[in-house]
Scaffold this motif. Structure first.
Motif, PDB file in Angstrom:
ATOM      1  N   LYS A 112       3.291   0.026  -2.214  1.00  0.00           N
ATOM      2  CA  LYS A 112       3.827   0.665  -1.254  1.00  0.00           C
ATOM      3  C   LYS A 112       4.722   1.899  -1.946  1.00  0.00           C
ATOM      4  O   LYS A 112       4.948   1.740  -3.022  1.00  0.00           O
ATOM      5  CB  LYS A 112       5.001  -0.353  -0.955  1.00  0.00           C
ATOM      6  CG  LYS A 112       5.658   0.104   0.204  1.00  0.00           C
ATOM      7  CD  LYS A 112       6.872  -0.907   0.752  1.00  0.00           C
ATOM      8  CE  LYS A 112       7.176  -0.698   2.073  1.00  0.00           C
ATOM      9  NZ  LYS A 112       8.197  -1.711   2.494  1.00  0.00           N
ATOM     10  N   GLU A 123       2.021  -7.127   4.162  1.00  0.00           N
ATOM     11  CA  GLU A 123       2.312  -6.051   3.488  1.00  0.00           C
ATOM     12  C   GLU A 123       1.906  -6.055   1.944  1.00  0.00           C
ATOM     13  O   GLU A 123       1.380  -4.881   1.695  1.00  0.00           O
ATOM     14  CB  GLU A 123       4.035  -6.194   3.113  1.00  0.00           C
ATOM     15  CG  GLU A 123       4.522  -4.787   2.314  1.00  0.00           C
ATOM     16  CD  GLU A 123       6.013  -4.921   2.175  1.00  0.00           C
ATOM     17  OE1 GLU A 123       6.547  -5.421   0.947  1.00  0.00           O
ATOM     18  OE2 GLU A 123       6.736  -4.856   3.286  1.00  0.00           O
ATOM     19  N   ASP A 124       1.440  -7.083   1.310  1.00  0.00           N
ATOM     20  CA  ASP A 124       0.783  -6.967  -0.081  1.00  0.00           C
ATOM     21  C   ASP A 124      -0.668  -6.541   0.119  1.00  0.00           C
ATOM     22  O   ASP A 124      -1.542  -6.735  -0.980  1.00  0.00           O
ATOM     23  CB  ASP A 124       1.087  -8.074  -0.902  1.00  0.00           C
ATOM     24  CG  ASP A 124       0.399  -9.426  -0.200  1.00  0.00           C
ATOM     25  OD1 ASP A 124       0.288  -9.473   1.046  1.00  0.00           O
ATOM     26  OD2 ASP A 124       0.186 -10.538  -0.868  1.00  0.00           O
TER      27      ASP A 124
END
Length: 94
Positions: A77, A71-72
């Protein structure tokens, strides 16, 4: 290199291309994440349990690889540097 550059520069293939072909022939590609870390494409693809048979286009392969990233790795995001268009709900009436 970002995913798109890694796939274009190091892993330039004719489509459709088999998953196994990508793994075997693109092992030198390295993807650099937005947070500065990097990972070999072969390592990213190594986490796949249910391998797709083939990719019909470069966009399909890029989307698949991007979906495997932590995700990072892809940046903030929900960030959009293009701004947002005002909608009816955003407008204030006096």
């Amino acid at each position: 290199m970002d995913v798109e550059t890694a796939l274009n520069d190091v892993c330039d293939r004719q489509y459709p291309v088999a998953f196994d072909t990508v793994v075997e022939e693109c092992d030198e590609a390295t993807v650099e994440f937005a947070n500065g870390e990097a990972m070999p494409l072969s390592e990213i693809l190594g986490v796949v349990d249910d391998e797709p048979e083939a990719f019909r286009s470069e966009a399909e392969l890029e989307e698949f690889v991007t979906s495997l990233l932590p995700e990072d790795a892809v940046g903030r995001k929900g960030y959009d540097d293009r701004g947002s268009a005002a909608t009816e709900a955003d407008e204030t009436s006096f």
